[in-house]
Write a protein that holds these residues in place. Sequence first.
Motif: not given
Length: 99
Positions: A62-66
């Motif tokens: 859910m929270a990982s962007l990169y």
Amino acid sequence: MKEKTVKEFVQLRGRGHKSIFQLEIEGRDILVRPLTYSEYSLVLDLENSLDGPVINDTIVRMASLYIEGQTIDTWLEECSPSSPDSLAEVIIKNSGFQD
């Protein structure tokens, strides 16, 4: 922070992500955001029916962007077993709902 990570950070900020934090796990730069209140509520609900590793993988997804050089799925398959747990802990702590 590595140059490619800086570029990704700037792009993410430009797309409206207000709070992004960076950490390094297993030599890879990782950019994540805090959970929203509704996401945190979902995590609390999941604790009643799922085990810890599944919940932590969900938080990371859910929270990982990169994640430097990998997709989230590849990273979760190839990282050491404790890395998603550590990352999920950092995400929860920085989301500020446990204070």
